[in-house]
Write a protein that holds these residues in place. Structure first.
Motif, short mmCIF file in Angstrom:
data_model
loop_
_atom_site.label_atom_id
_atom_site.label_comp_id
_atom_site.label_asym_id
_atom_site.label_seq_id
_atom_site.Cartn_x
_atom_site.Cartn_y
_atom_site.Cartn_z
N UNK A 1 20.28 32.41 36.11
CA UNK A 1 20.36 31.30 37.06
C UNK A 1 20.65 31.80 38.47
N UNK A 2 21.56 32.77 38.59
CA UNK A 2 21.91 33.30 39.91
C UNK A 2 20.73 34.04 40.53
N UNK A 3 20.02 34.84 39.74
CA UNK A 3 18.87 35.57 40.27
C UNK A 3 17.78 34.61 40.73
N UNK A 4 17.49 33.60 39.92
CA UNK A 4 16.47 32.62 40.29
C UNK A 4 16.89 31.86 41.55
N UNK A 5 18.18 31.52 41.64
CA UNK A 5 18.67 30.79 42.81
C UNK A 5 18.49 31.60 44.09
N UNK A 6 18.77 32.89 44.03
CA UNK A 6 18.70 33.72 45.23
C UNK A 6 17.27 34.18 45.54
N UNK A 7 16.51 34.57 44.51
CA UNK A 7 15.19 35.15 44.73
C UNK A 7 14.07 34.13 44.84
N UNK A 8 14.28 32.93 44.29
CA UNK A 8 13.21 31.92 44.29
C UNK A 8 13.63 30.66 45.05
N UNK B 1 9.59 46.31 32.81
CA UNK B 1 10.67 45.79 32.00
C UNK B 1 11.69 44.95 32.74
N UNK B 2 11.52 44.78 34.05
CA UNK B 2 12.46 43.94 34.83
C UNK B 2 11.85 42.54 34.89
N UNK B 3 11.83 41.86 33.75
CA UNK B 3 10.99 40.67 33.59
C UNK B 3 11.38 39.54 34.53
N UNK B 4 12.65 39.19 34.58
CA UNK B 4 13.06 38.06 35.42
C UNK B 4 12.93 38.42 36.90
N UNK B 5 13.36 39.60 37.26
CA UNK B 5 13.24 40.05 38.65
C UNK B 5 11.77 40.12 39.06
N UNK B 6 10.93 40.75 38.24
CA UNK B 6 9.52 40.86 38.57
C UNK B 6 8.85 39.51 38.69
N UNK B 7 9.21 38.59 37.80
CA UNK B 7 8.64 37.24 37.87
C UNK B 7 9.05 36.55 39.16
N UNK B 8 10.29 36.77 39.59
CA UNK B 8 10.75 36.14 40.84
C UNK B 8 9.98 36.69 42.03
N UNK B 9 9.65 37.97 42.00
CA UNK B 9 8.92 38.56 43.11
C UNK B 9 7.43 38.21 43.06
N UNK B 10 6.89 37.98 41.87
CA UNK B 10 5.53 37.46 41.78
C UNK B 10 5.47 36.07 42.39
N UNK B 11 6.50 35.28 42.18
CA UNK B 11 6.59 33.95 42.80
C UNK B 11 6.57 34.07 44.32
#
Length: 262
Positions: A106-113, A149-159
């Motif tokens: 949740x914190x990663x999505x909040x900050x990166x997206x 393998x950094x799935x959540x981080x990579x997905x946030x940066x694809x966004x």
């Protein structure tokens, strides 16, 4: 002579954000620096003011906090001096997907997206009305690489890349320049904060080299700037293949290979 626009930079207390602040202050821009660490922000602002003679405001904010995020949104909506937003704040991920707890995700999505999207949405109407300005979004080449393998981080940066490209299509014709900057591993504190030993990461780029390359892309008005990509034609080929794929989509019928054989 037309006055240079002020620039708001998130994640400005260290690393890429602080280097952007230095480079842009040297260009003569007034700045609004946003980060959680007030002491570092004050020190950076004082040094740059003395060195460059620009006006620098400090805005302490945790962009994962709803009230703090709303404060920065309000500044972007209301301060007509700010003509450029640099969405730099972000965090990395340590461990694989099964090691990620709900709170960390949740914190990663909040900050990166969430934060860069809302901040872009806060400033965009005013820039469109003025017919000028820019939004810079910091992504990552990891957004191309699910193999890392950094799935959540990579997905946030694809966004971030998709959002930047979409905004470029929407806002570009109305005078607003949008740039996505995609670094690879860069020598900043983001890795230590994520619990990653930088000694395990080879061939990291110096942060000054990264920001200088990003600004060169900005000056050229590139839609996507990838400082570590040495063969620019690779990006052109990838984007061209994407457009060809879209041209082969026929939405009225399923492809022949998916049709049941009688």
């Amino acid at each position: 002579m037309t006055a240079l626009p002020a620039i708001l930079i998130t994640g400005a207390s260290s690393g890429i954000g602080a280097t952007y602040a230095e480079r842009l202050a040297l260009r003569g821009h007034d700045l609004v620096l946003v980060a959680r660490d007030r002491g570092r922000l004050d020190s950076l602002a004082a040094g740059l003011t003395a060195r460059c003679g620009v006006a620098i405001d400090v805005l302490q904010a945790d962009l994962t906090d709803a009230d703090d995020l709303a404060l920065v949104e309000a500044r972007l909506r209301d301060d007509a001096r700010i003509g450029i937003l640099i969405n730099n704040a972000g965090m990395a991920q340590s461990g694989g997907f099964v090691q990620q707890g709900g709170a960390a995700i949740e914190r990663l999505v909040a900050l990166n997206i969430t934060a860069p999207t809302r901040l872009a949405a806060a400033i965009a109407p005013r820039l469109v009305q003025a017919g000028a300005g820019a939004i810079v979004n910091l992504g990552s080449v990891v957004g191309f690489a699910p193999e890392f393998g950094m799935t959540v981080y990579g997905a946030s940066k694809a966004f971030v890349l998709f959002m930047s490209q979409g905004l470029a299509h929407e806002l570009g014709p109305r005078g607003v320049y949008v740039q996505a900057v995609l670094p690879a591993a860069t020598r900043t504190e983001i890795w230590t904060r994520a619990g990653i030993d930088v000694a395990t990461l080879a061939d990291m780029m110096d942060v000054g080299e990264l920001v200088d390359a990003a600004l060169a892309g900005f000056d050229r008005r590139e839609a996507v700037t990838i400082p570590p990509l040495h063969v620019a034609a690779r990006w052109d080929a990838l984007d061209g293949a994407r457009q060809q794929l879209l041209g082969d989509i026929r939405q009225a019928q399923a492809a022949e290979r998916y049709r049941a054989v009688a």
